[in-house]
Design a protein around this motif. Structure first.
Motif, PDB file in Angstrom:
ATOM      1  N   LEU A   6      31.791  75.316  76.244  1.00  0.00           N
ATOM      2  CA  LEU A   6      32.030  74.909  74.858  1.00  0.00           C
ATOM      3  C   LEU A   6      32.112  73.385  74.781  1.00  0.00           C
ATOM      4  CD1 LEU A   6      32.453  75.975  72.000  1.00  0.00           C
ATOM      5  CD2 LEU A   6      34.914  76.043  72.449  1.00  0.00           C
ATOM      6  N   SER A   7      31.288  72.808  73.899  1.00  0.00           N
ATOM      7  CA  SER A   7      31.228  71.351  73.824  1.00  0.00           C
ATOM      8  C   SER A   7      31.037  70.902  72.381  1.00  0.00           C
ATOM      9  CB  SER A   7      30.102  70.841  74.722  1.00  0.00           C
ATOM     10  OG  SER A   7      30.157  69.436  74.831  1.00  0.00           O
ATOM     11  N   ASN A   8      30.924  69.598  72.196  1.00  0.00           N
ATOM     12  CA  ASN A   8      30.749  69.068  70.841  1.00  0.00           C
ATOM     13  C   ASN A   8      29.286  68.766  70.537  1.00  0.00           C
ATOM     14  OD1 ASN A   8      30.754  67.005  72.715  1.00  0.00           O
ATOM     15  ND2 ASN A   8      31.599  65.487  71.325  1.00  0.00           N
ATOM     16  N   GLY A  28      29.809  66.106  75.400  1.00  0.00           N
ATOM     17  CA  GLY A  28      31.020  66.619  76.020  1.00  0.00           C
ATOM     18  C   GLY A  28      32.099  65.577  76.203  1.00  0.00           C
ATOM     19  N   SER A  29      33.279  66.044  76.577  1.00  0.00           N
ATOM     20  CA  SER A  29      34.379  65.155  76.933  1.00  0.00           C
ATOM     21  C   SER A  29      34.191  64.766  78.395  1.00  0.00           C
ATOM     22  CB  SER A  29      35.710  65.874  76.749  1.00  0.00           C
ATOM     23  OG  SER A  29      35.785  66.949  77.667  1.00  0.00           O
ATOM     24  N   LEU A  30      34.987  63.852  78.878  1.00  0.00           N
ATOM     25  CA  LEU A  30      34.890  63.471  80.288  1.00  0.00           C
ATOM     26  C   LEU A  30      35.030  64.710  81.175  1.00  0.00           C
ATOM     27  CD1 LEU A  30      37.075  60.223  80.217  1.00  0.00           C
ATOM     28  CD2 LEU A  30      34.559  60.384  80.369  1.00  0.00           C
ATOM     29  N   THR A  72      34.549  68.026  80.384  1.00  0.00           N
ATOM     30  CA  THR A  72      33.478  69.037  80.300  1.00  0.00           C
ATOM     31  C   THR A  72      32.175  68.504  80.913  1.00  0.00           C
ATOM     32  OG1 THR A  72      32.674  68.475  78.076  1.00  0.00           O
ATOM     33  CG2 THR A  72      34.486  70.054  78.198  1.00  0.00           C
ATOM     34  N   GLU A  81      28.100  75.470  71.194  1.00  0.00           N
ATOM     35  CA  GLU A  81      28.987  74.960  70.151  1.00  0.00           C
ATOM     36  C   GLU A  81      29.798  76.106  69.553  1.00  0.00           C
ATOM     37  OE1 GLU A  81      27.263  71.362  67.978  1.00  0.00           O
ATOM     38  OE2 GLU A  81      25.534  72.672  68.178  1.00  0.00           O
ATOM     39  N   GLY A  82      30.789  75.750  68.746  1.00  0.00           N
ATOM     40  CA  GLY A  82      31.700  76.733  68.167  1.00  0.00           C
ATOM     41  C   GLY A  82      31.009  77.885  67.462  1.00  0.00           C
ATOM     42  N   ASN A  83      29.943  77.587  66.727  1.00  0.00           N
ATOM     43  CA  ASN A  83      29.256  78.653  65.984  1.00  0.00           C
ATOM     44  C   ASN A  83      28.531  79.630  66.902  1.00  0.00           C
ATOM     45  OD1 ASN A  83      27.769  76.284  66.472  1.00  0.00           O
ATOM     46  ND2 ASN A  83      26.201  76.857  65.004  1.00  0.00           N
ATOM     47  N   PHE A  87      43.819  74.716  75.457  1.00  0.00           N
ATOM     48  CA  PHE A  87      44.144  74.060  74.187  1.00  0.00           C
ATOM     49  C   PHE A  87      43.040  74.350  73.171  1.00  0.00           C
ATOM     50  CE2 PHE A  87      44.136  70.570  71.184  1.00  0.00           C
ATOM     51  CZ  PHE A  87      45.471  70.283  70.958  1.00  0.00           C
ATOM     52  N   VAL A  88      41.807  74.070  73.581  1.00  0.00           N
ATOM     53  CA  VAL A  88      40.655  74.297  72.702  1.00  0.00           C
ATOM     54  C   VAL A  88      40.506  75.794  72.403  1.00  0.00           C
ATOM     55  CG1 VAL A  88      38.127  74.151  72.591  1.00  0.00           C
ATOM     56  CG2 VAL A  88      39.452  72.204  73.416  1.00  0.00           C
ATOM     57  N   VAL A 124      40.321  77.513  68.754  1.00  0.00           N
ATOM     58  CA  VAL A 124      39.212  78.383  68.317  1.00  0.00           C
ATOM     59  C   VAL A 124      39.752  79.706  67.768  1.00  0.00           C
ATOM     60  CG1 VAL A 124      37.244  79.766  69.109  1.00  0.00           C
ATOM     61  CG2 VAL A 124      37.463  77.388  69.836  1.00  0.00           C
TER      62      VAL A 124
END
Lengths: 347, 347
Positions: free
Chosen positions: B174-176, B183-185, B187, B217-219, B234-235, B239
């Motif tokens: 799961l990423s942005n 991604g974050s550092l 991910t 992604e979230g969808n 956390f994420v 969700v």
């Protein structure tokens, strides 16, 4: 009021942007400065509209697949030229092009409001509550230090008060539980920073008196439990996409049912009030675009797929932001912040 | 098969748990060991049911407001006693009590599967796709190192294959954004680790051949774009709560409409197929509970508000997990992992 409108890089091309400008001019007084492919634009613009807009010819633009950092060197692109015009005297800018490019150039050319560590993108979320909650950051900053989250709280709070006119605006920190003790390392630290910030000053034995309501959870967003929901850009993106995914899955169940029978078709007709309310609440076009908060002038980042209505609303949003002097008010809100070594070091 | 069932600490008390056990006994053969307040339990149990269950009297339990770490010292509580029974010969455990306490005790008493850095909670998500996607972690680990995310990918993949029987199971991070570069550092680093892990071995020029499909992604969760969606706890919590919030907001719009008129009531009746499908897909009771993956025996963590159906389904889930030998298969999946200094240091 001069508003720069970027014609380039949007998924649906120039037409909906030009149409959105025309619609907005029908209800508001402002001077649009269109930056982009002048030949194409002129072919789409009526004679009447042509007399009301200024067009700056710069057909080059940053493609979606390009890196945001490329934008800083590509001086001929519409967003580079547009940002210069904004910096040198215009009042606001609206772009549906490469959002990373717009954010990077805005930060570089307009500069951050004094005290702001990172600008943030904010968006209005659909809600069954009294008001729509705003969520930030939704994409500008993937990894966030606690200090950035404090800044997002301050910026969101000022935006809610000044631009949206929310009385008694409230702020919450998105977490994995509502208890004060919940959170990641970063949000727990941010919780302390926000609690101690003069604007929010929150004492454990008198938490109600503060605009900072502590931790909130994902479901709180859709009932307007607080007006401003603060998170990092990674989590903000996940929330946006999850919201989109759930709404679209539910709507696809209904569509399938309606496809399968006359009774269901009639049912959908009888419930059209509910369906249209949901559509309206989840239609990003009605919300305009996402303001980039924390830079020294008004920048509205529109969805790549913006239709004319979305551009029109983004222009209204820009006008409202400028008229409310939100940048000046934000600067004041940040004046409580000691400009410590770390913050100035990071500039 | 002996299944330990914790009677204590659930929001709705002992009754739905006892009823759930009775229902499950109606369709499956297993030996339930009920741990909790024996006096209260016996008052609720029919003569017939009493002959099929073993009851261990331990009325003390960890309250929701207590710290999970308290559970490690409170040797008289139902979950402490139950976990000992599981460790010493039972096959699985189901609890709707304090989830942090259950996770802590499971990790301490059962131990982690060799190579697992952190156990994770996983849950099935509603989907309009072919199968339900599983999401993990959903709460056990708030801050996650990249290595933990790799472990979640391995555990989720094995669970999807062994327990859910998913053929050609696929995994996403799961990423942005879906591009590899997003991604974050944490991910981004996890992306590399998962790509290189023998189970997933993913080469940039032949990504399709791997079960690891890269960023999602979230969808994507709600259309079963991949079978296993990996994120930190956390994420994962954000969700879950966002999903709940959107579904509940949409349903409240319909309820209001139906309250307001006969026509809308009829409409809802004509669309009852769609409404009931949505209800069924979003009813956590049908999904049972959340398995705690990565410990050496089967532990199912049920929702605090579990009704009898949810407990019944959680028992089926426990039986299926045990029968599929998922713990043994997981140990095999982790055998590709070099037990480096850092990992053993962390044990």
């Amino acid at each position: 009021m001069r508003i720069v409108i970027d014609l380039m890089g949007a998924d649906l091309g120039i037409l909906p942007i030009v149409e959105g400008v025309a619609k907005a001019l029908g209800t508001q007084v402002f001077e649009p400065v269109l930056v982009g492919d002048a030949t194409k634009a002129k072919a789409l613009i009526s004679k009447d509209l042509a007399s009301k807009v200024e067009i700056i010819d710069c057909p080059d633009y940053i493609r979606m697949e390009e890196q945001a950092t490329d934008a800083l060197k590509r001086k001929e692109t519409s967003i580079f030229v547009g940002m210069d015009i904004l910096k040198n005297g215009a009042d606001a800018l609206v772009s549906a092009g490469h959002s990373g490019a717009t954010m990077g150039l805005a930060t570089l050319k307009l500069g951050r409001i004094k005290g702001v560590s990172r600008p943030a993108l904010c968006t209005l979320m659909p809600s069954v509550g009294q008001r729509a909650s705003i969520l930030l950051d939704v994409g500008a900053n993937t990894d966030c230090k606690p200090e950035y989250l404090l800044d997002f709280a301050i910026m969101g709070y000022e935006y809610a008060r000044s631009v949206l006119g929310y009385e008694n605006a409230s702020v919450g920190l998105l977490s994995n539980g509502e208890e004060d003790s919940k959170g990641s390392l970063a949000t727990k630290e941010a919780f302390k920073l926000i609690s101690q910030y003069p604007l929010f000053h929150r004492e454990p034995n008198n938490a109600n008196a503060s605009a900072f309501k502590g931790n909130v959870e994902g479901n709180d967003i859709f009932v307007n439990a607080v007006d401003v929901v603060v998170c990092d850009g990674f989590v903000g993106n996940v929330v946006l996409k999850t919201t989109e995914g759930v709404a679209s899955a539910i709507s696809s169940v209904f569509r399938n049912e309606v496809k399968n029978g006359l009774g269901a078709k009639l049912g959908a007709l009888l419930l059209k009030g509910a369906f249209s309310l949901i559509r309206q609440k989840t239609d990003y076009a009605e919300y305009g675009g996402a303001p980039l908060l924390g830079v020294n002038k008004t920048v509205i980042i529109s969805h790549g797929k913006s239709n004319a209505r979305a551009i029109e609303c983004a222009i209204y949003q820009a006008i409202k932001a400028k008229e409310s002097n939100v940048c000046e008010k934000m600067a004041l809100a940040f004046s409580h912040k000691p400009l410590d070594e770390e913050a100035s070091h990071e500039s």
